[in-house]
Write an enzyme that holds these catalytic residues in place. Structure first.
Site, PDB file in Angstrom:
ATOM      1  N   ASP A   1       9.310  -6.977  27.156  1.00  0.00           N
ATOM      2  CA  ASP A   1       7.841  -6.622  26.365  1.00  0.00           C
ATOM      3  C   ASP A   1       6.721  -6.221  27.906  1.00  0.00           C
ATOM      4  O   ASP A   1       5.511  -5.432  27.581  1.00  0.00           O
ATOM      5  CB  ASP A   1       6.765  -8.090  26.271  1.00  0.00           C
ATOM      6  CG  ASP A   1       7.274  -8.685  25.410  1.00  0.00           C
ATOM      7  OD1 ASP A   1       8.243  -8.225  25.319  1.00  0.00           O
ATOM      8  OD2 ASP A   1       6.645  -9.441  24.923  1.00  0.00           O
TER       9      ASP A   1
ATOM     10  N   CYS B   1      14.736 -13.030  28.336  1.00  0.00           N
ATOM     11  CA  CYS B   1      13.798 -12.495  28.289  1.00  0.00           C
ATOM     12  C   CYS B   1      13.334 -13.027  26.768  1.00  0.00           C
ATOM     13  O   CYS B   1      13.206 -13.831  25.963  1.00  0.00           O
ATOM     14  CB  CYS B   1      13.431 -10.937  28.477  1.00  0.00           C
ATOM     15  SG  CYS B   1      13.843 -11.080  30.129  1.00  0.00           S
ATOM     16  N   ASP B   2      11.877 -12.431  26.510  1.00  0.00           N
ATOM     17  CA  ASP B   2      10.587 -13.017  26.084  1.00  0.00           C
ATOM     18  C   ASP B   2      11.722 -13.193  24.043  1.00  0.00           C
ATOM     19  O   ASP B   2      11.023 -14.728  24.002  1.00  0.00           O
ATOM     20  CB  ASP B   2       9.259 -12.211  25.403  1.00  0.00           C
ATOM     21  CG  ASP B   2       9.146 -11.585  26.800  1.00  0.00           C
ATOM     22  OD1 ASP B   2       9.519 -12.562  28.299  1.00  0.00           O
ATOM     23  OD2 ASP B   2       7.098 -11.604  26.849  1.00  0.00           O
ATOM     24  N   LYS B   3      11.958 -12.470  23.726  1.00  0.00           N
ATOM     25  CA  LYS B   3      11.993 -12.577  22.535  1.00  0.00           C
ATOM     26  C   LYS B   3      14.132 -13.089  22.129  1.00  0.00           C
ATOM     27  O   LYS B   3      13.671 -13.301  20.609  1.00  0.00           O
ATOM     28  CB  LYS B   3      11.626 -11.912  20.997  1.00  0.00           C
ATOM     29  CG  LYS B   3      10.306 -11.093  21.630  1.00  0.00           C
ATOM     30  CD  LYS B   3       9.648 -12.384  21.009  1.00  0.00           C
ATOM     31  CE  LYS B   3       7.861 -11.670  21.413  1.00  0.00           C
ATOM     32  NZ  LYS B   3       7.855 -11.933  23.405  1.00  0.00           N
TER      33      LYS B   3
ATOM     34  N   GLU C   1       0.698  -8.164  21.771  1.00  0.00           N
ATOM     35  CA  GLU C   1       0.284  -9.364  22.846  1.00  0.00           C
ATOM     36  C   GLU C   1      -0.996  -8.444  23.956  1.00  0.00           C
ATOM     37  O   GLU C   1      -0.548  -7.021  23.831  1.00  0.00           O
ATOM     38  CB  GLU C   1       1.488  -9.423  24.438  1.00  0.00           C
ATOM     39  CG  GLU C   1       2.666 -10.691  23.410  1.00  0.00           C
ATOM     40  CD  GLU C   1       3.653 -10.523  25.220  1.00  0.00           C
ATOM     41  OE1 GLU C   1       4.382 -11.302  24.815  1.00  0.00           O
ATOM     42  OE2 GLU C   1       3.278  -9.885  25.975  1.00  0.00           O
TER      43      GLU C   1
ATOM     44  N   SER D   1       0.191 -12.431  26.284  1.00  0.00           N
ATOM     45  CA  SER D   1       1.855 -12.234  26.909  1.00  0.00           C
ATOM     46  C   SER D   1       1.669 -13.923  27.958  1.00  0.00           C
ATOM     47  O   SER D   1       0.589 -14.785  28.092  1.00  0.00           O
ATOM     48  CB  SER D   1       1.463 -11.609  27.808  1.00  0.00           C
ATOM     49  OG  SER D   1       2.861 -11.131  29.314  1.00  0.00           O
TER      50      SER D   1
END
Length: 610
Positions: free
Chosen positions: A81, A122-124, A492, A518
């Site tokens: 991201d 990480c994020d997703k 984001e 974010s």
């Protein structure tokens, strides 16, 4: 006895061809009866949180096979991201969550795997894999790549000694820093492999995996570089075979994701999220994960919890100089869970993949109550202070632990940073289905804020208006048509919030959007406004100069425009269609169009409706 799923492709004359193909992967006669364990990896050289995962899948596989299973590894995609931020690449971030969930389902079901170890970070990636685990409902254990070490720096004008990528972004937009200083901050912001060092989305989700009961103790806070993290991967390999055999051969209950991640477990995870001031993205992801498991966990439940769970921990970006390595030294996630338990705010009877109950796990791993040398040793794992992309590359240890619950990194309920938690759900005529704010990152002076709408039809417009001085003190920057459908992809908004801080407006302005933020965001940043503008939400009716009232203590947000005026605006908007008044230069691919067609609102986790 439940039959191993893998027997579908490994037994019977009609499966001779399939067995022939299995043999070509290295399997032998002795393997056709063992559980097949999918090693779901997410290695990529694009993402620092995943760059060190290449060999870890095979390390887990060796443990699986030594324990009596057959390991088969495959990879999912992983979007960074931070690298995708600030351009059209961010349109793909949230949709990638669905692609990851689907790809795991496709591989596991196509090959009839019996269980899986999910290596995420990480994020997703973590939420995508969690969605798949709930969807598939086969034995699963999560082990993430771990957080990176915080950047260390010493600049006179910088009021911190530990930094991360957000500090680099803020400094780059602040004219008081020279080019040389900005470069120095940039070069030191992300010193090692691992997920970004603050309580951003990646680390938040890896911590929540512990609270859901699907990850091992230390998963969310043990540094990627520390040798202690290796033990988590090895234990995951051994334990997945154990619980798989207990489920299929022993017919034992309580071992499947839907049996562990119950409604009460989601309450535990959300309570942890509120207590540690996690990323607002976790709200989207918890809703989506619950949806996949057919758990009726909603924004209303989140709102209820946010009113009684205190903020027990503040980590960057909510405060300076406290990062995941400091949370780890204070006892990690089980120390926060322990404080919640003692405050009567946790369901201790929920199951986990490693202990009979959450209460039993707290008794073993919470350093305030446990007499456990293993726990004491684990939470003394310290940063190495050497730039590296290698996992398990150092074995430094703190001399002592942070057990101060009055003024330390983790607080007791009696000494909480605030008795109101770190996340809040607001409702009002501009967000009938709710919106989210990370209160842990909001200065106390602006918890109640009334400002003038400064409307932007895209994130790009907002960035331009902030950097060119068009946004003034007292403005509420409204960024719309950036929701799941309107973006599409629900970008984001880290750049607008970072630039407000760099322009000295972090405590003088608010930001309101149907997009998201974010995990690195702080300030009065309110996202996930639902319904979004593209769905006919009231945020699409806001005009420059309108008064917007924000009241976090009372969980209220209000557009101070009469119902009659709003009705007239709605009629005019419906006549011309719900789209940005100012055309955007944005190429929307077929993949994104398909996502926009199927996605739901942020209030439902932006899951697809099919």
């Amino acid at each position: 006895m439940p039959m191993y799923r893998s027997r579908t492709s490994t037994h019977g004359r009609n499966m001779a061809g399939a067995r022939g193909l299995w043999r070509a992967t290295g399997m032998t006669d002795g393997d056709f009866g063992k559980p097949i364990i999918a090693i779901v990896n997410s290695f990529t050289q694009f993402v620092p949180g995943h760059v060190h995962l290449k060999d870890l899948g095979q390390m887990v596989a060796r443990e699986v096979e030594a324990a009596g299973g057959v390991a088969k590894e495959f990879n999912t995609i992983a979007v960074d991201d931070g690298i995708a931020m600030g351009h059209d690449g961010m349109l793909y971030s949230l949709p990638s969550r669905e692609v990851i969930a689907d790809s795991v389902e496709y591989m596991v079901n196509a090959h009839c795997a019996d269980a899986m170890v999910c290596i995420s970070n990480c994020d997703k990636i973590t939420p995508g894999m969690l969605m798949a685990a709930m969807r598939l409902n086969i034995p699963a254990i999560f082990v993430s790549g771990g957080p990176m070490e915080a950047g260390k720096i010493d600049i006179a004008d910088l009021e911190m000694t530990k930094i991360d990528l957000v500090d680099a972004m803020v400094a780059a937009a602040n004219d008081k820093f020279t080019d040389e200083q900005v470069q120095h901050i940039e070069e030191n912001a992300c010193p090692t492999c691992g997920s970004c060092s603050g309580m951003f989305t990646a680390n938040s989700m890896n911590c929540l995996a512990e609270a859901l009961g699907l990850a091992l103790p230390g998963n969310g806070s043990t540094l990627a570089t520390h040798s202690d993290r290796k033990a988590l991967f090895l234990e995951a390999g051994r334990r997945i075979v154990e619980i798989t055999k207990r489920h299929y051969e022993g017919e034992e209950k309580g071992l499947l994701p839907r049996e562990i991640a119950t409604f009460e477990a989601f309450e535990n995870a959300m309570s942890l999220d509120i207590a540690m001031g996690g990323s607002t993205n976790t709200v989207l992801h918890l809703l989506a994960i619950a949806h996949e498991g057919e758990v009726d966990f909603t924004m209303t439940d989140m709102d209820r919890l946010s009113r009684k769970v205190p903020c027990l921990c503040k980590v960057a970006p909510n405060t300076a100089n406290v990062h995941m390595e400091d949370v780890h030294r204070a006892g990690g996630i089980f120390s926060i869970l322990g404080e919640l338990s003692r405050a009567g705010l946790l369901h201790d009877d929920c199951g986990t993949v490693h202990s009979a109950s959450m209460g039993e796990a707290i008794a073993k791993w919470d350093i305030k109550v446990a007499n456990n040398p293993e726990a004491e040793s684990l939470f003394k794992a310290a940063p190495g202070g050497v730039r590296t992309t290698q996992a398990f590359s150092q074995s430094n240890r703190y001399k002592d632990l942070d057990t101060d619950r009055e003024g330390g990194v983790i607080r007791s309920k009696e000494h909480a940073f605030s008795q109101d938690g770190g996340l809040a759900v607001l409702f009002g005529n501009i967000a009938e289905d709710g919106c989210i704010v990370k209160t842990a990152g909001v200065d106390a002076s602006i918890l109640q804020f009334t400002g003038t709408a400064h409307v932007c039809e895209s994130q790009d417009d907002a960035v331009n208006n902030i950097l060119t001085g068009k946004v003034k003190e007292g403005d509420v920057v409204v960024i719309r048509y950036e929701g799941p459908r309107g973006g599409p992809g629900m970008q984001e908004m880290l750049y607008p919030t970072s630039y407000l801080k760099s322009k000295g407006l972090g405590k003088a302005c608010a930001l309101l959007t149907d997009g998201r933020f974010s995990g690195g965001t702080s300030g009065l940043s309110i996202g996930h406004v639902s319904p979004e503008a593209a769905e006919g939400g009231t945020i699409g009716l806001v005009e420059d100069g309108d008064r917007i009232e924000i009241d976090i203590p009372n969980r209220r947000i209000h557009l101070a425009v009469s119902d009659e005026v709003l009705a007239a605006r709605r009629a005019a908007q419906e006549a011309k269609g719900w789209h940005p008044a100012k055309p955007r230069k944005r190429k929307v691919s077929t993949a994104l169009k398909a996502y926009a067609k199927l996605t739901t609102s942020a209030a439902k986790g932006a899951v697809r409706q099919v």
